[in-house]
Scaffold this motif. Sequence first.
Motif, short mmCIF file in Angstrom:
data_model
loop_
_atom_site.label_atom_id
_atom_site.label_comp_id
_atom_site.label_asym_id
_atom_site.label_seq_id
_atom_site.Cartn_x
_atom_site.Cartn_y
_atom_site.Cartn_z
N ALA A 34 0.82 -1.21 0.00
CA ALA A 34 0.00 0.00 0.00
C ALA A 34 0.86 1.26 0.00
O ALA A 34 0.53 2.26 -0.64
N PHE A 80 2.20 -2.36 -14.40
CA PHE A 80 1.12 -1.95 -13.52
C PHE A 80 0.20 -3.14 -13.28
O PHE A 80 0.30 -4.17 -13.95
N GLU A 81 -0.68 -2.99 -12.33
CA GLU A 81 -1.68 -4.02 -12.03
C GLU A 81 -3.06 -3.48 -12.32
O GLU A 81 -3.34 -2.29 -12.06
N ARG A 98 -9.58 -0.64 -11.66
CA ARG A 98 -8.66 -0.15 -10.63
C ARG A 98 -7.24 -0.39 -11.12
O ARG A 98 -6.89 -1.52 -11.51
N GLU A 118 -8.74 4.76 -9.59
CA GLU A 118 -9.99 4.13 -10.00
C GLU A 118 -10.65 4.94 -11.10
O GLU A 118 -10.66 6.17 -11.05
N ARG A 125 -3.22 -0.11 -10.31
CA ARG A 125 -2.22 0.02 -9.24
C ARG A 125 -0.84 0.10 -9.87
O ARG A 125 -0.44 -0.76 -10.65
N PHE A 165 -6.46 -8.13 -8.92
CA PHE A 165 -5.37 -7.44 -9.59
C PHE A 165 -4.51 -8.42 -10.38
O PHE A 165 -4.10 -9.47 -9.86
N ASN A 212 2.76 1.69 -3.56
CA ASN A 212 1.92 1.77 -4.74
C ASN A 212 0.78 2.75 -4.52
O ASN A 212 0.42 3.06 -3.39
N ILE A 213 0.23 3.22 -5.61
CA ILE A 213 -0.94 4.07 -5.56
C ILE A 213 -2.00 3.48 -6.47
O ILE A 213 -1.70 2.96 -7.55
N VAL A 214 -3.25 3.49 -6.01
CA VAL A 214 -4.36 2.92 -6.77
C VAL A 214 -5.21 4.05 -7.34
O VAL A 214 -5.64 4.95 -6.61
#
Length: 261
Positions: free
Chosen positions: A16, A256-257, A216, A23, A218, A195, A19-21
Amino acid sequence: MIYMKNICITLKLRIAMNNIVFEHPLNEKMRTWLRLEFLLNQLNTHHHFEQNNALLFFHALSELLEIIERNDVKGDLIKEIESQKQKLLSWIDIDGVDKELLGDMINQYELFLTKFNSSLRLGQPLKDDRFIMAIRQRLMIPGGCCSFDLPSFHLWLNQPQEKRNMQVDNWLQHITILDETLKACLQFIRQLGEFKTFICTNNFFQETNGDVNLIRIRVAFEKNVYPQVSGHMSRYSIRFLPLYAGDNSNIDAIEFELACC
């Protein structure tokens, strides 16, 4: 067992932090819900305010009521609750599922439906409140909530803090059902997406998918990039842009995810 659990929690916290999520909604309903969630978070954060930051709360409240007035939020949430409830009922006989947890969730959804069916129009008491209405009208004017424009607001802001807090808490009770239901529905939708890792080459990624409400994304925080998404429920593309113009060093090939919800 406790040691392994602590390791898992630590790993999740590291993910967390690193990484940054982002949306992105793929239909109008989800776009409305994410905006409502954002405004509800603002209200919950600033609901016990002081004189100098009171307008943060009232701006968020006014924008939330504006969205409710323009959209059938209540009807869409009821449909979503019923849909998610049917999914939970279809899972209850599957071997290995936590039937107690599913039962609790189903009961919670039934309680949401009961509250919605017994309530008036969503947020109606707030829309009818003359004090809130006067502030909403003046918010459209730059600086329109000065003491000489709204002397009643100036007087209210000088009331004891406890008295103001009590009134704000009473106001927020009228949108508690919205807050609780939206949190439950969005949590359910987000958890449906798993993810998966992808690589965006030449700064372009395109995906064709089924009926998707929300994606989403990530990405590593150190990349200092954000996604630009275009498309709709069945087909969309992603480009990554640097936070600072001209800094293109991190966008040639970005790992990325992606979770489709």
